[in-house]
Design an enzyme around this catalytic site. Structure first.
Site, PDB file in Angstrom:
ATOM      1  N   PHE A 125       0.872  -1.182   0.000  1.00  0.00           N
ATOM      2  CA  PHE A 125       0.000   0.000   0.000  1.00  0.00           C
ATOM      3  C   PHE A 125       0.898   1.218   0.000  1.00  0.00           C
ATOM      4  O   PHE A 125       1.796   1.342   0.846  1.00  0.00           O
ATOM      5  CB  PHE A 125      -0.847  -0.070   1.275  1.00  0.00           C
ATOM      6  CG  PHE A 125      -1.608   1.172   1.628  1.00  0.00           C
ATOM      7  CD1 PHE A 125      -2.909   1.362   1.161  1.00  0.00           C
ATOM      8  CD2 PHE A 125      -1.067   2.130   2.472  1.00  0.00           C
ATOM      9  CE1 PHE A 125      -3.632   2.483   1.529  1.00  0.00           C
ATOM     10  CE2 PHE A 125      -1.783   3.257   2.831  1.00  0.00           C
ATOM     11  CZ  PHE A 125      -3.070   3.432   2.361  1.00  0.00           C
ATOM     12  N   THR A 128       2.510   7.335   1.147  1.00  0.00           N
ATOM     13  CA  THR A 128       3.514   8.333   1.537  1.00  0.00           C
ATOM     14  C   THR A 128       4.441   8.731   0.387  1.00  0.00           C
ATOM     15  O   THR A 128       4.811   7.905  -0.442  1.00  0.00           O
ATOM     16  CB  THR A 128       4.363   7.759   2.706  1.00  0.00           C
ATOM     17  OG1 THR A 128       3.474   7.310   3.726  1.00  0.00           O
ATOM     18  CG2 THR A 128       5.320   8.788   3.277  1.00  0.00           C
ATOM     19  N   GLY A 131       7.269  14.527   0.060  1.00  0.00           N
ATOM     20  CA  GLY A 131       6.671  15.771   0.554  1.00  0.00           C
ATOM     21  C   GLY A 131       5.306  15.585   1.185  1.00  0.00           C
ATOM     22  O   GLY A 131       4.643  16.555   1.549  1.00  0.00           O
ATOM     23  N   GLU A 378       1.332   4.194   9.952  1.00  0.00           N
ATOM     24  CA  GLU A 378      -0.143   4.153   9.889  1.00  0.00           C
ATOM     25  C   GLU A 378      -0.744   5.418  10.518  1.00  0.00           C
ATOM     26  O   GLU A 378      -1.820   5.377  11.118  1.00  0.00           O
ATOM     27  CB  GLU A 378      -0.680   2.876  10.536  1.00  0.00           C
ATOM     28  CG  GLU A 378      -0.067   1.642   9.893  1.00  0.00           C
ATOM     29  CD  GLU A 378      -1.017   0.485   9.688  1.00  0.00           C
ATOM     30  OE1 GLU A 378      -2.209   0.640   9.953  1.00  0.00           O
ATOM     31  OE2 GLU A 378      -0.538  -0.557   9.227  1.00  0.00           O
ATOM     32  N   THR A 380       0.987   9.087  12.438  1.00  0.00           N
ATOM     33  CA  THR A 380       1.714   9.297  13.698  1.00  0.00           C
ATOM     34  C   THR A 380       0.710   9.466  14.848  1.00  0.00           C
ATOM     35  O   THR A 380      -0.468   9.776  14.625  1.00  0.00           O
ATOM     36  CB  THR A 380       2.588  10.567  13.641  1.00  0.00           C
ATOM     37  OG1 THR A 380       1.714  11.707  13.538  1.00  0.00           O
ATOM     38  CG2 THR A 380       3.563  10.549  12.481  1.00  0.00           C
TER      39      THR A 380
HETATM   40  C1  LIG Z   1       9.174   1.373   8.559  1.00  0.00           C
HETATM   41  C2  LIG Z   1       8.128   2.212   7.897  1.00  0.00           C
HETATM   42  C3  LIG Z   1       7.113   1.590   7.169  1.00  0.00           C
HETATM   43  C4  LIG Z   1       6.152   2.362   6.506  1.00  0.00           C
HETATM   44  N1  LIG Z   1       5.222   1.732   5.729  1.00  0.00           N
HETATM   45  C5  LIG Z   1       4.400   2.497   4.929  1.00  0.00           C
HETATM   46  C6  LIG Z   1       3.569   1.888   3.939  1.00  0.00           C
HETATM   47  O1  LIG Z   1       3.526   0.652   3.803  1.00  0.00           O
HETATM   48  N2  LIG Z   1       2.834   2.691   3.126  1.00  0.00           N
HETATM   49  C7  LIG Z   1       2.855   4.060   3.252  1.00  0.00           C
HETATM   50  O2  LIG Z   1       2.168   4.736   2.484  1.00  0.00           O
HETATM   51  N3  LIG Z   1       3.622   4.668   4.203  1.00  0.00           N
HETATM   52  C8  LIG Z   1       4.392   3.925   5.022  1.00  0.00           C
HETATM   53  N4  LIG Z   1       5.228   4.525   5.959  1.00  0.00           N
HETATM   54  C9  LIG Z   1       5.167   5.982   6.101  1.00  0.00           C
HETATM   55  C10 LIG Z   1       4.567   6.443   7.425  1.00  0.00           C
HETATM   56  O3  LIG Z   1       3.193   6.182   7.469  1.00  0.00           O
HETATM   57  C11 LIG Z   1       4.916   7.940   7.593  1.00  0.00           C
HETATM   58  O4  LIG Z   1       6.314   7.989   7.863  1.00  0.00           O
HETATM   59  C12 LIG Z   1       4.122   8.610   8.692  1.00  0.00           C
HETATM   60  O5  LIG Z   1       2.771   8.720   8.336  1.00  0.00           O
HETATM   61  C13 LIG Z   1       4.656  10.021   9.014  1.00  0.00           C
HETATM   62  O6  LIG Z   1       4.915  10.777   7.876  1.00  0.00           O
HETATM   63  P1  LIG Z   1       6.339  11.513   7.755  1.00  0.00           P
HETATM   64  O7  LIG Z   1       7.387  10.497   7.984  1.00  0.00           O
HETATM   65  O8  LIG Z   1       6.346  12.253   6.465  1.00  0.00           O
HETATM   66  O9  LIG Z   1       6.393  12.532   8.954  1.00  0.00           O
HETATM   67  P2  LIG Z   1       5.783  14.092   9.000  1.00  0.00           P
HETATM   68  O10 LIG Z   1       4.415  14.055   8.499  1.00  0.00           O
HETATM   69  O11 LIG Z   1       6.788  14.933   8.277  1.00  0.00           O
HETATM   70  O12 LIG Z   1       5.829  14.348  10.504  1.00  0.00           O
HETATM   71  C14 LIG Z   1       6.958  14.797  11.242  1.00  0.00           C
HETATM   72  C15 LIG Z   1       6.485  15.108  12.664  1.00  0.00           C
HETATM   73  O13 LIG Z   1       5.536  16.206  12.637  1.00  0.00           O
HETATM   74  C16 LIG Z   1       4.347  15.811  13.263  1.00  0.00           C
HETATM   75  N5  LIG Z   1       3.215  16.463  12.616  1.00  0.00           N
HETATM   76  C17 LIG Z   1       2.961  16.556  11.284  1.00  0.00           C
HETATM   77  N6  LIG Z   1       1.818  17.223  11.063  1.00  0.00           N
HETATM   78  C18 LIG Z   1       1.343  17.550  12.284  1.00  0.00           C
HETATM   79  C19 LIG Z   1       0.187  18.264  12.732  1.00  0.00           C
HETATM   80  N7  LIG Z   1      -0.736  18.748  11.879  1.00  0.00           N
HETATM   81  N8  LIG Z   1       0.012  18.445  14.060  1.00  0.00           N
HETATM   82  C20 LIG Z   1       0.909  17.944  14.926  1.00  0.00           C
HETATM   83  N9  LIG Z   1       2.039  17.276  14.572  1.00  0.00           N
HETATM   84  C21 LIG Z   1       2.223  17.074  13.265  1.00  0.00           C
HETATM   85  C22 LIG Z   1       4.303  14.295  13.104  1.00  0.00           C
HETATM   86  O14 LIG Z   1       3.434  13.703  14.033  1.00  0.00           O
HETATM   87  C23 LIG Z   1       5.756  13.932  13.323  1.00  0.00           C
HETATM   88  O15 LIG Z   1       6.044  13.900  14.690  1.00  0.00           O
HETATM   89  C24 LIG Z   1       6.167   3.775   6.636  1.00  0.00           C
HETATM   90  C25 LIG Z   1       7.180   4.386   7.384  1.00  0.00           C
HETATM   91  C26 LIG Z   1       8.162   3.633   7.980  1.00  0.00           C
HETATM   92  C27 LIG Z   1       9.266   4.330   8.720  1.00  0.00           C
END
Ligand SMILES: Cc1cc2nc3c(=O)[nH]c(=O)nc-3n(C[C@H](O)[C@H](O)[C@H](O)COP(=O)(O)OP(=O)(O)OC[C@H]3O[C@@H](n4cnc5c(N)ncnc54)[C@H](O)[C@@H]3O)c2cc1C
Length: 397
Positions: A125, A128, A131, A378, A380
């Protein structure tokens, strides 16, 4: 009757079967898998052959038809043994099969869901992007119309099972200006389609058995029969999958907490210091008691949410608005609490082990590294709190 939290004899038998299978086929290989950072292809194939990759999928579509409660049982047991296997299975089942079952046409179900549920194809799936993480409605991978077909271009990241998957549910922007409300569409892509390649795979703190891959889409031509659900409604497709994923992640965290707690209890009863087992010291007893409280509370939350999803059934057209919103809030609560409690319980269990808990290859050390991601993926936990708070403000407690 309304508060009957017991499992049926069939569910108990299923749990026993899973437990025996995992003890035989998975537990013996996880330390080596973790050390070598290898996808556990052989044990995954055996799990697929048992039907475990289609547990909640109805039998008419190749699954075991055991619902979300059966699925939670499987993930709880998996969580006790290994988080990597749980993640591989969850990415496939929660995030891969749910959208196909909920939004697929009959033809799409036959083409992708049936082989996926039977364990013949592995799913992933992909929401992400570099950006677009928490702000998942802002995906920039482009879906441009070309007659009746579509052309997809962009880069997706962090895709669990991305390297091994036979098919991937990909979210792309049909109209970036519209964002989540009409601008995102879900597509099903097959491995090997021209222009669709796997890019870099991340090295990670934990979950060493899983791939976390970049997917590159370079002008991938997609026929209209690969659009999943309606054009512009892909965000709902993704969120429906994530509601299931968050409860199953809760079940896996529950299993991880149980394994950590029982491991800590056993160790505390055996480890002698100052002439006594350390379990006789109140500081250790309080840790063990805190672990037991969290395990018991989470067990009710997880199975309540899973039973609620079973009661609602897999077809979103049958849900009313209140049910849908309650389901989303419950899933966020389960995911958030489960992941934080799991981190705390595993941290305390490691502490009970003293220096041994920090040594590579000891199960609690792997559990500590594996658990942390559950507070992030899934959605944060900050995002889960936003979901819960928004719903509270709209609908009250
Ligand atoms: C091992 C692993 C497996 C994964 N598997 C999948 C997958 O199968 N499919 C997929 O699509 N994605 C997957 N992901 C992606 C994962 O779901 C995202 O990393 C996660 O949703 C956070 O997005 P980001 O890393 O861009 O962090 P950001 O969105 O950049 O967040 C950075 C920080 O800011 C905080 N933040 C952001 N917006 C807000 C807000 N409005 N209010 C308060 N705090 C906020 C966040 O909580 C976090 O602490 C995976 C990630 C990892 C590391």
């Amino acid at each position: 009757m309304p508060f009957d939290f017991s499992f049926t004899p069939d569910q108990e038998a299923f749990r026993e079967g899973v437990r025996a299978f995992l003890a035989r086929e998975v537990a013996p290989i996880v330390a080596e898998m973790d050390e070598k950072e290898e996808f556990p292809a052989a044990s995954v194939r055996k799990m697929q052959a048992e039907g475990y990759f289609g547990v909640p999928v109805p039998e008419e579509y190749g699954g075991l038809g055991l619902g979300k409660v059966g699925y939670a049982i499987l993930l709880e047991e998996l969580g006790k043994v290994d988080a990597s296997h749980g993640t591989i299975l969850g990415a496939h089942t929660s995030l891969g099969t749910t959208p196909l079952l909920a939004f697929g046409t009959e033809e799409q179900k036959r083409r992708w869901l049936v082989p996926a549920a039977r364990g013949e194809k592995l799913l992933a799936f992909s929401l992400t992007e570099p950006g677009s993480g928490s702000d998942s409605g802002s995906v920039r991978t482009k879906a441009e119309r070309k007659g009746d077909a579509w052309v997809l271009s962009g880069t997706k990241i962090y895709v669990s099972n991305g390297k091994e998957a036979d098919a991937v549910i990909v979210m792309a922007a049909n109209d970036a200006k519209l964002g989540p409300a009409g601008g995102v569409t879900a597509f099903v892509l097959d491995r090997g389609m021209p222009g669709f390649t796997v890019g870099r795979c991340e090295k990670k703190m934990g979950l060493h058995g899983t791939s976390t891959a970049e997917l590159v889409l370079d002008g991938v031509e997609v026929e209209a029969d690969r659009v999943l659900g309606e054009v512009g409604r892909g965000f709902i497709v993704a969120m429906t999958a994530l509601d299931v994923g968050r409860v199953s992640l809760g079940a896996a965290s529950l299993g991880a907490m149980e394994a950590a707690s029982s491991g800590a209890l056993k160790f505390a009863q055996e480890r002698m210091q100052f002439g006594h087992p350390i379990s006789e010291f109140e500081a250790i007893q309080f840790k063990l008691a805190d672990m037991a409280m969290r395990v018991q509370a989470l067990r009710y939350l997880v199975y309540h949410a899973a039973a609620e999803q079973d009661r609602m059934g897999p077809d979103p057209r049958a849900w009313n608005r209140v049910e849908r919103e309650a389901k989303t809030r419950n899933a966020a609560i389960v995911k958030c609490l489960a992941s934080e409690w799991a981190s705390e319980v595993i941290d305390e269990a490691l502490q009970v082990h003293g220096g041994l808990g920090y040594i590579r290859g000891i199960p609690i050390e792997r559990a500590y590294r594996d658990a942390r991601i559950s507070e992030i993926f899934e959605g944060t936990n900050e995002v889960q709190r936003l979901v819960i708070a928004r719903d509270l403000i709209q609908r009250g407690l």
